[in-house]
Design a protein around this motif. Structure first.
Motif, mmCIF file in Angstrom:
data_model
loop_
_atom_site.group_PDB
_atom_site.id
_atom_site.type_symbol
_atom_site.label_atom_id
_atom_site.label_comp_id
_atom_site.label_asym_id
_atom_site.label_seq_id
_atom_site.Cartn_x
_atom_site.Cartn_y
_atom_site.Cartn_z
ATOM 1 N N ASP A 57 1.168 -1.323 -0.079
ATOM 2 C CA ASP A 57 -0.300 -0.266 0.226
ATOM 3 C C ASP A 57 0.937 1.250 0.338
ATOM 4 O O ASP A 57 1.460 1.507 0.913
ATOM 5 C CB ASP A 57 -0.808 -0.066 1.229
ATOM 6 C CG ASP A 57 -2.297 1.441 1.327
ATOM 7 O OD1 ASP A 57 -1.852 1.358 0.118
ATOM 8 O OD2 ASP A 57 -2.910 1.128 2.506
ATOM 9 N N PHE A 59 0.408 4.533 0.799
ATOM 10 C CA PHE A 59 0.036 4.923 1.850
ATOM 11 C C PHE A 59 0.386 4.709 2.707
ATOM 12 O O PHE A 59 0.581 5.773 4.258
ATOM 13 C CB PHE A 59 -1.318 5.072 1.737
ATOM 14 C CG PHE A 59 -2.478 5.628 1.112
ATOM 15 C CD1 PHE A 59 -2.565 7.506 1.193
ATOM 16 C CD2 PHE A 59 -3.687 5.195 -0.029
ATOM 17 C CE1 PHE A 59 -3.527 8.253 0.186
ATOM 18 C CE2 PHE A 59 -4.311 5.918 -1.446
ATOM 19 C CZ PHE A 59 -3.717 7.961 -0.763
ATOM 20 N N GLU A 60 1.171 3.889 3.212
ATOM 21 C CA GLU A 60 1.417 2.662 3.609
ATOM 22 C C GLU A 60 3.637 4.066 4.179
ATOM 23 O O GLU A 60 4.344 3.250 5.419
ATOM 24 C CB GLU A 60 1.940 1.808 3.992
ATOM 25 C CG GLU A 60 0.667 1.265 4.520
ATOM 26 C CD GLU A 60 1.343 -0.798 4.978
ATOM 27 O OE1 GLU A 60 2.723 -1.085 4.724
ATOM 28 O OE2 GLU A 60 -0.233 -1.181 4.811
ATOM 29 N N THR A 62 5.699 7.378 4.043
ATOM 30 C CA THR A 62 5.719 8.898 4.107
ATOM 31 C C THR A 62 7.536 9.279 4.039
ATOM 32 O O THR A 62 7.249 10.538 3.380
ATOM 33 C CB THR A 62 5.004 9.441 5.037
ATOM 34 O OG1 THR A 62 6.261 8.835 6.306
ATOM 35 C CG2 THR A 62 3.597 8.893 5.733
ATOM 36 N N ASP A 94 -2.620 11.996 3.927
ATOM 37 C CA ASP A 94 -3.202 10.626 4.513
ATOM 38 C C ASP A 94 -3.103 10.474 6.415
ATOM 39 O O ASP A 94 -3.732 10.637 7.263
ATOM 40 C CB ASP A 94 -3.141 9.228 3.896
ATOM 41 C CG ASP A 94 -4.055 8.459 4.309
ATOM 42 O OD1 ASP A 94 -5.472 8.561 3.623
ATOM 43 O OD2 ASP A 94 -3.744 7.206 4.633
ATOM 44 N N GLU A 95 -1.958 10.244 6.022
ATOM 45 C CA GLU A 95 -1.790 10.330 7.945
ATOM 46 C C GLU A 95 -2.011 11.258 8.707
ATOM 47 O O GLU A 95 -2.725 11.539 9.828
ATOM 48 C CB GLU A 95 -0.229 9.486 8.437
ATOM 49 C CG GLU A 95 0.043 9.599 9.379
ATOM 50 C CD GLU A 95 1.885 9.303 9.653
ATOM 51 O OE1 GLU A 95 2.343 9.991 10.724
ATOM 52 O OE2 GLU A 95 2.859 8.425 8.432
ATOM 53 N N TRP A 96 -1.710 12.861 7.869
ATOM 54 C CA TRP A 96 -1.719 13.450 8.626
ATOM 55 C C TRP A 96 -3.871 13.901 9.118
ATOM 56 O O TRP A 96 -3.985 14.249 9.830
ATOM 57 C CB TRP A 96 -1.355 14.933 8.013
ATOM 58 C CG TRP A 96 -1.776 16.456 8.228
ATOM 59 C CD1 TRP A 96 -1.966 17.231 9.315
ATOM 60 C CD2 TRP A 96 -2.890 17.656 6.780
ATOM 61 N NE1 TRP A 96 -1.940 18.203 9.329
ATOM 62 C CE2 TRP A 96 -3.063 19.024 8.081
ATOM 63 C CE3 TRP A 96 -3.509 17.416 5.602
ATOM 64 C CZ2 TRP A 96 -3.863 19.715 7.172
ATOM 65 C CZ3 TRP A 96 -3.961 18.365 5.976
ATOM 66 C CH2 TRP A 96 -4.487 19.842 6.332
ATOM 67 N N CYS A 97 -4.608 13.136 7.898
ATOM 68 C CA CYS A 97 -5.794 13.303 7.708
ATOM 69 C C CYS A 97 -5.760 12.143 8.932
ATOM 70 O O CYS A 97 -7.575 12.866 10.374
ATOM 71 C CB CYS A 97 -6.524 12.373 7.051
ATOM 72 S SG CYS A 97 -6.372 14.610 5.531
ATOM 73 N N ASP A 98 -5.043 10.916 9.394
ATOM 74 C CA ASP A 98 -5.326 10.071 10.214
ATOM 75 C C ASP A 98 -5.512 10.148 11.964
ATOM 76 O O ASP A 98 -5.832 9.957 12.847
ATOM 77 C CB ASP A 98 -5.133 9.164 9.951
ATOM 78 C CG ASP A 98 -5.717 8.412 8.841
ATOM 79 O OD1 ASP A 98 -6.484 8.606 8.467
ATOM 80 O OD2 ASP A 98 -5.286 6.942 7.444
ATOM 81 N N THR A 99 -3.871 11.054 11.780
ATOM 82 C CA THR A 99 -3.863 11.759 13.610
ATOM 83 C C THR A 99 -4.284 12.543 14.091
ATOM 84 O O THR A 99 -3.917 12.429 14.752
ATOM 85 C CB THR A 99 -2.226 11.374 12.913
ATOM 86 O OG1 THR A 99 -2.247 12.625 12.383
ATOM 87 C CG2 THR A 99 -1.893 10.537 13.004
ATOM 88 N N GLY A 100 -4.167 13.756 13.465
ATOM 89 C CA GLY A 100 -4.930 14.635 13.769
ATOM 90 C C GLY A 100 -3.638 15.718 14.487
ATOM 91 O O GLY A 100 -4.353 16.925 14.678
#
Length: 134
Positions: A57, A59-60, A62, A94-100
């Protein structure tokens, strides 16, 4: 208008700006060894990179450091590609959205992690340092 959410995702130029700011905060004497490192922002890692790392994936992943760690370099090294830090924008977003976590903090974390590889630290070494510091 103040307080209004952005109407589009940060582009590669914004990610690069944040990454360069993070690099500028790296203290001496470490910063002296980063002058020739090339910073690249791409949408995703290419298939060859993902396959080599065993990642399915995109997206894994960064960020990625390509090059020889400082301690393994020789005065006789020549003709090779410069050391490079690759940042992968879509995976970062994607990580930014997932982690806040703030985008600035996330990009800084990724850059510092990849700089750690430039100095020959393993992922385990960096996690141990982060835990000790935190």
């Amino acid at each position: 208008m103040r307080g209004q959410a952005p109407s589009h995702a940060p582009d590669a130029a914004m990610i690069e700006t944040l990454a360069r700011e993070a690099l500028a905060r790296i203290p001496h004497p470490f910063a002296e060894h980063l002058a020739d490192v090339v910073l690249l922002v791409e949408e995703f890692a290419d298939d060859e990179t993902l396959d080599a790392m065993g990642i399915e994936d995109p997206f894994e992943l960064t960020g990625l450091y390509h090059g020889r760690p400082v301690g393994e370099k020789s005065l006789f090294d020549s003709g090779g590609l410069p050391d490079r830090i690759h940042l992968y924008r879509r995976a970062i977003l994607d990580e930014w959205c997932d982690t806040g976590v703030s985008l600035q903090a996330l990009v800084s974390h990724i850059v510092v992690h990849e700089v750690g590889h430039h100095f020959g630290l393993s992922d385990d070494d960096m996690h141990a340092l982060e835990e000790a510091a935190g």
